[in-house]
Design a protein around this motif. Structure first.
Motif, PDB file in Angstrom:
ATOM      1  N   UNK A   1       0.815  -1.045  -0.134  1.00  0.00           N
ATOM      2  CA  UNK A   1      -0.084   0.093  -0.102  1.00  0.00           C
ATOM      3  C   UNK A   1       0.856   1.221  -0.054  1.00  0.00           C
ATOM      4  N   UNK A   2       2.040   1.245   0.486  1.00  0.00           N
ATOM      5  CA  UNK A   2       3.012   2.449   0.794  1.00  0.00           C
ATOM      6  C   UNK A   2       3.401   2.782  -0.813  1.00  0.00           C
ATOM      7  N   UNK A   3       3.682   1.743  -1.429  1.00  0.00           N
ATOM      8  CA  UNK A   3       4.336   1.981  -2.701  1.00  0.00           C
ATOM      9  C   UNK A   3       3.400   1.921  -3.843  1.00  0.00           C
ATOM     10  N   UNK A   4       1.823   1.657  -3.346  1.00  0.00           N
ATOM     11  CA  UNK A   4       1.006   1.632  -4.339  1.00  0.00           C
ATOM     12  C   UNK A   4       1.187   0.392  -5.485  1.00  0.00           C
ATOM     13  N   UNK A   5       1.405  -0.735  -4.898  1.00  0.00           N
ATOM     14  CA  UNK A   5       2.104  -1.654  -6.043  1.00  0.00           C
ATOM     15  C   UNK A   5       1.384  -2.992  -5.659  1.00  0.00           C
ATOM     16  N   UNK A   6       0.658  -3.907  -6.486  1.00  0.00           N
ATOM     17  CA  UNK A   6       0.354  -5.249  -6.090  1.00  0.00           C
ATOM     18  C   UNK A   6       0.523  -6.084  -7.422  1.00  0.00           C
ATOM     19  N   UNK A   7       0.654  -7.389  -7.127  1.00  0.00           N
ATOM     20  CA  UNK A   7       1.044  -8.585  -8.262  1.00  0.00           C
ATOM     21  C   UNK A   7       0.074  -9.777  -7.937  1.00  0.00           C
ATOM     22  N   UNK A   8      -0.062 -10.433  -8.904  1.00  0.00           N
ATOM     23  CA  UNK A   8      -0.756 -11.533  -8.867  1.00  0.00           C
ATOM     24  C   UNK A   8      -0.252 -12.565  -9.635  1.00  0.00           C
ATOM     25  N   UNK A   9      -0.912 -14.063  -9.292  1.00  0.00           N
ATOM     26  CA  UNK A   9      -0.606 -15.217 -10.259  1.00  0.00           C
ATOM     27  C   UNK A   9      -2.031 -15.536 -10.666  1.00  0.00           C
ATOM     28  N   UNK A  10      -1.954 -15.525 -12.023  1.00  0.00           N
ATOM     29  CA  UNK A  10      -2.998 -16.263 -12.741  1.00  0.00           C
ATOM     30  C   UNK A  10      -2.934 -17.449 -13.201  1.00  0.00           C
ATOM     31  N   UNK A  11      -3.893 -18.310 -12.980  1.00  0.00           N
ATOM     32  CA  UNK A  11      -3.647 -20.002 -13.213  1.00  0.00           C
ATOM     33  C   UNK A  11      -2.400 -20.258 -12.658  1.00  0.00           C
ATOM     34  N   UNK A  12      -1.755 -19.830 -11.546  1.00  0.00           N
ATOM     35  CA  UNK A  12      -0.310 -20.247 -10.881  1.00  0.00           C
ATOM     36  C   UNK A  12       0.532 -19.825 -11.766  1.00  0.00           C
TER      37      UNK A  12
END
Length: 134
Positions: A78-89
């Protein structure tokens, strides 16, 4: 499109300057109910939480395919305003909002092997700008 070093290694980066409050843009990126509004490849979302946090899981329905694909949010800063994800692993795009004078820049970090996804990310940037600019 540029090549950048990110916390997840080298990635292709697509972004757009937006004349909007960085927190407003961040809120749109983190609200799973709003993903179909800007995620041009997503038609529906089912998620364990409406507002993502690390470990949020769910599935997205892909436009034109109709199939549901599972996802898991792997990082949220939240501090850097960044998120990542895995899609279908598989590690997928990173999403971030960089502050700048008079607004912010929304950025998608694309894995090297997924360079063909850049036009989709550019379209998402345009959609986010349309949703958040005053």
């Amino acid at each position: 499109m540029d090549l950048e070093r990110t916390p997840d290694g080298r990635r292709w980066v697509v972004g757009r300057d937006i004349d909007a409050d960085p927190e407003a843009v961040w809120a749109v990126l983190c609200d799973t109910a709003r993903w179909p509004e800007w995620g041009v490849s997503i038609t529906d979302v089912e998620a364990s939480e409406r507002h993502i946090r690390m470990g949020t899981t769910g599935r997205v329905r892909i436009r034109g395919v109709g199939a549901w694909i599972p996802f898991e949010v792997t990082t949220v800063d939240d501090e850097r305003r960044r998120w990542t994800w895995d899609v279908a692993r598989i590690p997928a795009t990173g999403h971030r909002v960089d502050e700048r004078a008079g607004g912010c820049r929304v950025v998608f970090e694309i894995p090297l092997a997924a360079v063909g996804y850049a036009p989709v990310c550019r379209a998402a940037c345009r959609s986010i700008a349309a949703l958040t600019e005053q």
